[in-house]
Scaffold this motif. Structure first.
Motif, PDB file in Angstrom:
ATOM      1  N   ASP A   1       0.851  -1.187   0.000  1.00  0.00           N
ATOM      2  CA  ASP A   1       0.000   0.000   0.000  1.00  0.00           C
ATOM      3  C   ASP A   1       0.889   1.241   0.000  1.00  0.00           C
ATOM      4  O   ASP A   1       2.109   1.146   0.012  1.00  0.00           O
ATOM      5  N   MET A   2       0.286   2.428  -0.006  1.00  0.00           N
ATOM      6  CA  MET A   2       1.028   3.686  -0.117  1.00  0.00           C
ATOM      7  C   MET A   2       2.025   3.899   1.015  1.00  0.00           C
ATOM      8  O   MET A   2       3.028   4.572   0.838  1.00  0.00           O
ATOM      9  N   ASP A   3       1.724   3.359   2.180  1.00  0.00           N
ATOM     10  CA  ASP A   3       2.492   3.710   3.375  1.00  0.00           C
ATOM     11  C   ASP A   3       3.308   2.542   3.925  1.00  0.00           C
ATOM     12  O   ASP A   3       3.833   2.619   5.024  1.00  0.00           O
ATOM     13  N   ALA A   4       3.422   1.453   3.181  1.00  0.00           N
ATOM     14  CA  ALA A   4       4.124   0.275   3.691  1.00  0.00           C
ATOM     15  C   ALA A   4       5.622   0.542   3.791  1.00  0.00           C
ATOM     16  O   ALA A   4       6.230   1.027   2.851  1.00  0.00           O
ATOM     17  N   PRO A   5       6.230   0.202   4.918  1.00  0.00           N
ATOM     18  CA  PRO A   5       7.676   0.372   5.049  1.00  0.00           C
ATOM     19  C   PRO A   5       8.429  -0.703   4.280  1.00  0.00           C
ATOM     20  O   PRO A   5       7.837  -1.710   3.870  1.00  0.00           O
ATOM     21  N   PRO A   6       9.733  -0.535   4.066  1.00  0.00           N
ATOM     22  CA  PRO A   6      10.525  -1.544   3.349  1.00  0.00           C
ATOM     23  C   PRO A   6      10.504  -2.879   4.086  1.00  0.00           C
ATOM     24  O   PRO A   6      10.507  -2.926   5.308  1.00  0.00           O
ATOM     25  N   GLY A   7      10.495  -3.935   3.322  1.00  0.00           N
ATOM     26  CA  GLY A   7      10.482  -5.268   3.904  1.00  0.00           C
ATOM     27  C   GLY A   7       9.429  -6.125   3.245  1.00  0.00           C
ATOM     28  O   GLY A   7       9.060  -5.917   2.087  1.00  0.00           O
ATOM     29  N   SER A   8       8.914  -7.086   3.968  1.00  0.00           N
ATOM     30  CA  SER A   8       7.882  -7.982   3.466  1.00  0.00           C
ATOM     31  C   SER A   8       6.592  -7.699   4.217  1.00  0.00           C
ATOM     32  O   SER A   8       6.502  -7.973   5.411  1.00  0.00           O
ATOM     33  N   PRO A   9       5.572  -7.132   3.570  1.00  0.00           N
ATOM     34  CA  PRO A   9       4.346  -6.750   4.280  1.00  0.00           C
ATOM     35  C   PRO A   9       3.722  -7.941   5.003  1.00  0.00           C
ATOM     36  O   PRO A   9       3.788  -9.067   4.530  1.00  0.00           O
ATOM     37  N   PHE A  10       3.133  -7.672   6.148  1.00  0.00           N
ATOM     38  CA  PHE A  10       2.459  -8.733   6.892  1.00  0.00           C
ATOM     39  C   PHE A  10       1.271  -9.251   6.095  1.00  0.00           C
ATOM     40  O   PHE A  10       0.469  -8.471   5.584  1.00  0.00           O
ATOM     41  N   ARG A  11       1.163 -10.573   5.983  1.00  0.00           N
ATOM     42  CA  ARG A  11       0.088 -11.213   5.233  1.00  0.00           C
ATOM     43  C   ARG A  11      -0.766 -12.049   6.188  1.00  0.00           C
ATOM     44  O   ARG A  11      -0.336 -13.113   6.623  1.00  0.00           O
ATOM     45  N   PRO A  12      -1.970 -11.602   6.534  1.00  0.00           N
ATOM     46  CA  PRO A  12      -2.816 -12.369   7.452  1.00  0.00           C
ATOM     47  C   PRO A  12      -3.139 -13.749   6.889  1.00  0.00           C
ATOM     48  O   PRO A  12      -3.366 -13.910   5.682  1.00  0.00           O
ATOM     49  N   LEU A  13      -3.116 -14.757   7.753  1.00  0.00           N
ATOM     50  CA  LEU A  13      -3.456 -16.134   7.401  1.00  0.00           C
ATOM     51  C   LEU A  13      -2.583 -16.694   6.280  1.00  0.00           C
ATOM     52  O   LEU A  13      -2.997 -17.599   5.542  1.00  0.00           O
ATOM     53  N   HIS A  14      -1.365 -16.183   6.149  1.00  0.00           N
ATOM     54  CA  HIS A  14      -0.508 -16.598   5.032  1.00  0.00           C
ATOM     55  C   HIS A  14      -0.006 -18.026   5.210  1.00  0.00           C
ATOM     56  O   HIS A  14      -0.018 -18.823   4.283  1.00  0.00           O
ATOM     57  N   ASP A  15       0.446 -18.353   6.437  1.00  0.00           N
ATOM     58  CA  ASP A  15       0.976 -19.687   6.696  1.00  0.00           C
ATOM     59  C   ASP A  15       0.889 -19.957   8.197  1.00  0.00           C
ATOM     60  O   ASP A  15       0.247 -19.209   8.939  1.00  0.00           O
ATOM     61  N   ALA A  16       1.556 -21.015   8.645  1.00  0.00           N
ATOM     62  CA  ALA A  16       1.459 -21.427  10.047  1.00  0.00           C
ATOM     63  C   ALA A  16       2.395 -20.655  10.968  1.00  0.00           C
ATOM     64  O   ALA A  16       2.332 -20.805  12.189  1.00  0.00           O
ATOM     65  N   GLU A  17       3.242 -19.805  10.422  1.00  0.00           N
ATOM     66  CA  GLU A  17       4.246 -19.118  11.238  1.00  0.00           C
ATOM     67  C   GLU A  17       3.624 -17.999  12.074  1.00  0.00           C
ATOM     68  O   GLU A  17       2.822 -17.207  11.574  1.00  0.00           O
ATOM     69  N   ILE A  18       4.011 -17.946  13.351  1.00  0.00           N
ATOM     70  CA  ILE A  18       3.593 -16.866  14.247  1.00  0.00           C
ATOM     71  C   ILE A  18       4.760 -15.909  14.408  1.00  0.00           C
ATOM     72  O   ILE A  18       5.852 -16.301  14.833  1.00  0.00           O
ATOM     73  N   LYS A  19       4.540 -14.637  14.089  1.00  0.00           N
ATOM     74  CA  LYS A  19       5.591 -13.627  14.116  1.00  0.00           C
ATOM     75  C   LYS A  19       5.526 -12.738  15.351  1.00  0.00           C
ATOM     76  O   LYS A  19       6.525 -12.121  15.716  1.00  0.00           O
ATOM     77  N   TYR A  20       4.340 -12.632  15.975  1.00  0.00           N
ATOM     78  CA  TYR A  20       4.202 -11.740  17.132  1.00  0.00           C
ATOM     79  C   TYR A  20       2.953 -12.119  17.917  1.00  0.00           C
ATOM     80  O   TYR A  20       2.033 -12.755  17.389  1.00  0.00           O
ATOM     81  N   TYR A  21       2.925 -11.735  19.185  1.00  0.00           N
ATOM     82  CA  TYR A  21       1.773 -12.004  20.046  1.00  0.00           C
ATOM     83  C   TYR A  21       0.564 -11.212  19.544  1.00  0.00           C
ATOM     84  O   TYR A  21       0.657 -10.007  19.308  1.00  0.00           O
TER      85      TYR A  21
END
Length: 748
Positions: free
Chosen positions: A87-107
């Motif tokens: 989106d217009m305001d996304a910082p550099p990196g890999s945008p968070f993708r809800p329900l993308h896979d089984a990995e948990i990145k944060y509480y």
């Protein structure tokens, strides 16, 4: 082109939509209804890092009213945005993708969406859904990982957030040789969350295969449209996002949040309209002002001339995106220093990416800078205001270029006089009222005045009224009212003859509402569109009766009483209805895109400035701090509406008090989670905490910054208050507190 005679700008008008909001008639994103509307409730992870092993959906699906449970295992195939920005305001990196896979990145990460026939059924089912996790080691305390600090990654979305300038002169030598030095490496503020009154919600209306009308809590309808179309592989014309009323945002709506994704996904898959509303606790599961540790060193000659400045900030970011702020750049813009060293670094930890919060970077960076100057003044036995006047910058030394305008000196002088600054006794702990120590503090504020590209459309309707349109949102700042005033003046008509339509992605492009640039950006486009319409109407009048209007210029005609007439000869006129007849159309339109001149952007530094003055009382025995009065003097170019402008500054001042004395999100780093995700324990000021707040608008003319001569007010009201309060606490108690918020126990 000659300027249209202004009549509406400068008037202190009440907000046009105010009655709708206070009576409950205004509809927000979570209040729109549809036949057979379904309700979704998000399930969030209960661990900070690891993997989902199993989600027990079978029994939950048997509960009454449950339609579906979406997880990473059964979500539809998506056209995920596979390059860097979503989106217009996304910082550099890999945008968070809800329900993308089984990995948990944060509480608190969203891991499932329960969809039901009613909100209550969905929420209950979500509360009893069982999930097994495989836990992994995590860290959420960035101050324990300072060895991992690194420079931020850069990309397209960070162009508006410049890196610190390169070192200038020889800081180490100048600092060591200066007779007066101030140094501290423990300036710190903790995590803060936005907490707007309206929680994030999305109601997606399923209009048929691939066609959606979406009511979203957002600061940018076009931004949400961009996100949805790209993520779900839809045509832009088939995605319409509407946000006429937004109950506050403060930056939380700059990026599309996960409730938008969830609502759209469920609607497309189930082919029914779906609403997803986040709870207050879930508002703490995305975005926040990042905790930041700062070091500062300032040195000066005995006469107060600053000779050396070093400012370093180290901030938290997520492991998947590099969120950045402009924290350390402000010092050399405000003060001419020949020897500077400015550094900014990030530490990735297991949290969600931080997100812009009102005055991002500015309210963070000015805290140590302005407190260090106050400390330097005391070392020099010099008045803190006099020290700033001694080091007043007539140009931006960091870029070696002039300001488009700057009336900060008048902010100092007018603010000090009205506040009674020079009535103070300079010695700390020398002023009191009974058992309360009294302190005065002041600080300087600055915020960049940006103007971005935007488009607007102006129309003469078949009813003989004027309609002006833009996709811009109004997050509660008075945008509707101010744009109506600007349009009325640009057309040269009364306020009641103009209708401003907004908050709809199908309307002409507007960027996200943030950064204090909305009035300047969209307002400039509105002026251009309205002037273009005047020109078009004149051309049609010349076609209708060329002999009367042949030599007339656009600036010499008036639009009054349903007629276009010569300003100096009102009897020479043609009716709006005749213009419509001659044009052969039911309405006459003109649209214009306003694009800032890139040469102007490079040639001048454009900024709003402020001076904040604060009085505090500190209970000598209990350490309780009370801000008894505060004044902010602001220089921000043209003030379109003094009433809404004052509200913006006062609101910023209240938040400055909150940041200095109340507000923080507490993390238990053993659990990797926030412990106070609610308004009972996340402390913000109430009415009893706020006393006498005053605002002065210093006259400032700026013919360079944009066609309106305006500078934004959303951020400039907050940036100077926290350091002014910290300085006042020192004056009252003799104790320097470098951590925000300042707790009473720090003074005992």
């Amino acid at each position: 082109m000659e300027t249209i005679n202004q009549k509406q700008q400068g008037k202190a008008l009440s907000r046009l939509e105010g009655a709708l909001k206070v009576t409950g008639a205004a509809q927000y994103a979570g209040e729109y209804s549809a036949p057979d509307l379904l309700y979704g409730h998000v399930v969030n992870s209960t661990i900070p890092k690891g993997k989902i092993q199993k989600i027990y959906t079978e029994e939950i699906l048997k509960l009454p009213g449950i339609i579906e449970i979406f997880t990473h295992e059964n979500r539809p195939s998506l056209a995920w945005f596979n390059f860097q920005y979503s989106d217009m305001d996304a910082p550099p990196g890999s945008p968070f993708r809800p329900l993308h896979d089984a990995e948990i990145k944060y509480y608190g990460q969203p891991v499932a969406l329960v969809v039901a026939e009613s909100f209550e059924e969905a929420r209950f089912a979500a509360s009893v859904l069982k999930i097994d996790y495989e836990k992994e080691a995590f860290t959420t305390n960035f101050t324990n990982q300072l060895d991992d600090a690194r420079a931020p990654k850069r990309g397209f979305a960070t162009l508006l957030k410049p890196l610190p300038p390169k070192p200038k002169g020889d800081f180490d030598k100048a600092f060591d040789e200066s007779p007066v030095q101030v140094s501290a490496d423990d300036y710190y503020h903790g995590t803060e969350h936005h907490n707007p009154m309206e929680m994030h919600a999305t109601t997606t209306m399923f209009e048929g295969e691939g066609k959606l009308t979406i009511y979203d809590k957002t600061q940018g309808t076009v931004n949400s449209q961009l996100y949805v179309a790209n993520v779900f592989g839809l045509s832009f014309k088939d995605v319409r996002v509407i946000a006429p009323y937004v109950g506050g945002a403060f930056g939380s709506g700059l990026q599309p949040q996960y409730q938008l994704f969830m609502s759209v996904m469920a609607a497309l898959e189930l082919k029914r309209s779906v609403r997803v509303t986040l709870t207050r606790a879930q508002m703490y599961t995305f975005g926040h002002r990042p905790p930041t540790l700062q070091q500062i060193k300032v040195a000066a000659e005995m006469d107060g001339k600053i000779t050396a400045l070093h400012h370093k900030a180290t901030a938290e970011t997520s492991r998947f995106e590099d969120y950045t702020e402009v924290v350390v750049n402000w010092g050399n813009i405000l003060y001419p220093v020949e020897n500077t060293k400015l550094d900014y670094e990030l530490v990735p930890v297991d949290v969600y990416s931080p997100l812009d919060m009102r005055a991002p970077g500015g309210s963070t960076g000015l805290h140590p800078l302005e407190c260090a100057l106050d400390e330097l003044a005391y070392e020099l036995k010099m008045d803190p205001l006099d020290l700033r006047l001694k080091n007043y910058a007539e140009q931006d030394d960091s870029e070696n270029r002039p300001f488009s305008s700057k009336e900060l000196k008048e902010c100092y002088l007018q603010g000090a006089e009205k506040f009674g600054w020079y009535n103070r006794s300079p010695q700390p702990r020398s002023m009191r009222r009974g058992n309360r120590l009294v302190g005065y503090g002041m600080a300087t504020g600055i915020w960049e005045s940006m103007t971005l590209p935007a488009k607007a459309e102006a129309t003469l309707t078949k009813e003989g009224k004027f309609r002006v349109r833009s996709a811009v949102t109004d997050i509660g700042t008075g945008t509707l009212t101010v744009m109506t005033q600007i349009a009325a003046d640009a057309l040269g008509v009364g306020l009641d003859e103009v209708e401003f339509e907004y908050g709809d992605s199908k309307m002409p492009f507007a960027p996200i509402q943030g950064g204090s640039y909305t009035v300047s950006t969209v307002g400039s486009a509105v002026v251009a569109a309205c002037q273009a319409l005047r020109k078009r109407l004149l051309k049609i009048a010349q076609k209708a009766n060329g002999s009367l209007f042949e030599t007339a210029s656009e600036s010499k005609v008036s639009l009054t009483n349903g007629h276009l007439s010569l300003s100096e000869k009102p009897d020479v006129a043609v009716s709006f209805q005749e213009l419509l007849t001659v044009s052969g159309k039911r309405m006459i339109k003109a649209s214009k895109t306003n694009i800032p001149n890139p040469l102007t952007l490079k040639k001048y530094t454009r900024a709003a400035h402020s001076a904040a003055f604060v009085e505090v009382e500190v209970d000598e025995e209990l350490g309780v701090i009370n801000v008894t009065r505060a004044l902010t003097a602001v220089a921000a170019g043209t003030i379109v509406n003094p009433k809404t402008a004052r509200s913006q500054i006062v609101g910023g001042m209240v938040w400055g008090i909150s940041k200095a004395l109340r507000e923080e999100t507490i993390t238990d780093h053993r659990l990797g989670r926030y412990m106070n995700p609610n308004l009972a324990e996340y402390h913000i000021p109430v009415h009893a905490d706020i006393h006498d707040l005053d605002v002065i608008f210093v006259e400032e003319k700026d013919d360079i910054v944009n066609p309106l001569g305006s500078k934004g007010l959303g951020e400039i009201g907050i940036v100077a208050l926290p350091p002014a309060i910290a300085n006042a606490v020192f004056h009252a108690t003799g104790k320097r507190i470098h951590q925000l918020p300042i707790h009473f126990d720090m003074l005992l």
